[in-house]
Design a protein around this motif. Structure first.
Motif, PDB file in Angstrom:
ATOM      1  N   LEU A  13      47.912  51.381  78.857  1.00  0.00           N
ATOM      2  CA  LEU A  13      48.912  52.292  78.801  1.00  0.00           C
ATOM      3  C   LEU A  13      50.112  51.798  78.227  1.00  0.00           C
ATOM      4  O   LEU A  13      50.896  52.682  77.581  1.00  0.00           O
ATOM      5  N   ASN A  16      49.928  51.756  74.573  1.00  0.00           N
ATOM      6  CA  ASN A  16      50.170  53.223  74.024  1.00  0.00           C
ATOM      7  C   ASN A  16      51.376  53.587  73.918  1.00  0.00           C
ATOM      8  O   ASN A  16      52.019  54.032  72.917  1.00  0.00           O
ATOM      9  N   ASP A  97      45.395  59.802  71.806  1.00  0.00           N
ATOM     10  CA  ASP A  97      46.420  58.595  72.244  1.00  0.00           C
ATOM     11  C   ASP A  97      47.410  58.477  71.025  1.00  0.00           C
ATOM     12  O   ASP A  97      46.719  58.883  69.800  1.00  0.00           O
ATOM     13  N   SER A 129      48.963  60.921  80.798  1.00  0.00           N
ATOM     14  CA  SER A 129      49.203  59.499  80.652  1.00  0.00           C
ATOM     15  C   SER A 129      49.609  58.881  79.216  1.00  0.00           C
ATOM     16  O   SER A 129      49.981  57.741  79.248  1.00  0.00           O
ATOM     17  N   TYR A 130      49.288  59.643  78.290  1.00  0.00           N
ATOM     18  CA  TYR A 130      49.372  59.099  76.898  1.00  0.00           C
ATOM     19  C   TYR A 130      50.544  59.990  76.088  1.00  0.00           C
ATOM     20  O   TYR A 130      50.449  61.003  75.426  1.00  0.00           O
TER      21      TYR A 130
END
Ligand SMILES: Nc1nc2c(ncn2[C@@H]2O[C@H](COP(=O)(O)OP(=O)(O)OP(=O)(O)O)[C@@H](O)[C@H]2O)c(=O)[nH]1
Ligand SMILES: [Mg+2]
Length: 228
Positions: A13, A16, A97, A129-130
């Motif tokens: 994460l 990213n 992503d 989350s991305y």
């Protein structure tokens, strides 16, 4: 084992986020406004984007990217608008992503692009989350999937800039409880703007396009770009 899994996930994460920040800077420098769309499978993202591309393509240089595990079906639908469209197939991955977006724009970025729309893989969980380097993130929610969704999937509502209720032409047929949905969004994310529309009838699209114009005009400007 468990802490190790958490650590690897945090690293992914973090990587990213770094890449997404670089993408956002790159889009801003190029004067490209990027909006992404996320929802559960079948909530109407592609139908919504088909109409959005048709309505904006005449006055803006627009393009779209669309993520799915497999097939070019959505890209084929979106291409009928005449806009350049890139399909990203993710294989087994349940979300887009920043690296996928980065790779896609390396080989494909229409010249003079003004607005880029990104349809995420149908999923209300993982995309939260991305960061994709977008300026605007919209979460779509159809009248057929239940008014409780904001309560059950709060993360995606917390990362969104606007909630869009789709398929309002079906509202009375499915006994949609509008007040309950509005209250549930407000409980999870007070003040989140909510738009209601139908890609089938076109109702609500004027308000959506006005919202989009305002969001694009409000984005940060970088020296050398017009923001137009
Ligand atoms: N009645 C009605 N049906 C709609 C509307 N928008 C989409 N649909 C239908 O809903 C189904 C799913 O629409 P899509 O646009 O493919 O949904 P999606 O969110 O892109 O789906 P995935 O990409 O698979 O996650 C299709 O049968 C559409 O025709 C709408 O505004 N009204
Ligand atoms: Mg789709």
């Amino acid at each position: 084992m468990r802490p190790r899994i958490v650590e690897v996930r945090q690293n992914i994460l973090r990587k990213n986020d770094v890449l997404a920040a670089a993408l956002r800077a790159r889009f801003e420098a190029a004067g490209v406004f990027v909006a992404s769309f996320v929802s559960s499978p079948g909530a109407g993202k592609t139908a919504f984007l088909e109409r959005t591309l048709e309505r904006t393509g005449g006055t803006r240089r627009v393009a779209a990217m669309v993520g799915d595990l497999a097939t070019e079906c959505d890209a084929d639908r979106l291409r009928r608008s005449g806009a350049p469209v890139k399909q990203i197939t993710t294989g087994t991955v349940c979300h887009l992503d920043a690296e996928m977006i980065d790779r896609a724009i390396e080989s494909w970025m229409p010249a003079g692009l003004e607005w880029l729309f990104i349809e995420n893989v149908g999923n209300l969980v993982c995309p939260a989350s991305y960061d994709l380097g977008e300026t605007l993130r919209a979460v779509l929610l159809s009248v057929t999937e239940g008014e409780d969704k904001p309560l059950k999937y709060p993360s995606i509502f917390n990362t969104a800039d606007v909630a869009i209720v789709t398929k309002i032409d079906l509202a009375s047929a499915v006994g949609f409880d509008r007040d309950a949905l509005l209250q549930n969004v407000e409980r999870v994310r007070p003040g989140l703007p909510i738009l209601e529309l139908s890609a089938r009838s076109g109702d609500g699209f004027n308000a959506w396009l006005a919202f989009l114009e305002r969001a694009a005009a409000a984005r940060p400007l970088v020296a050398g770009t017009t923001g137009a």
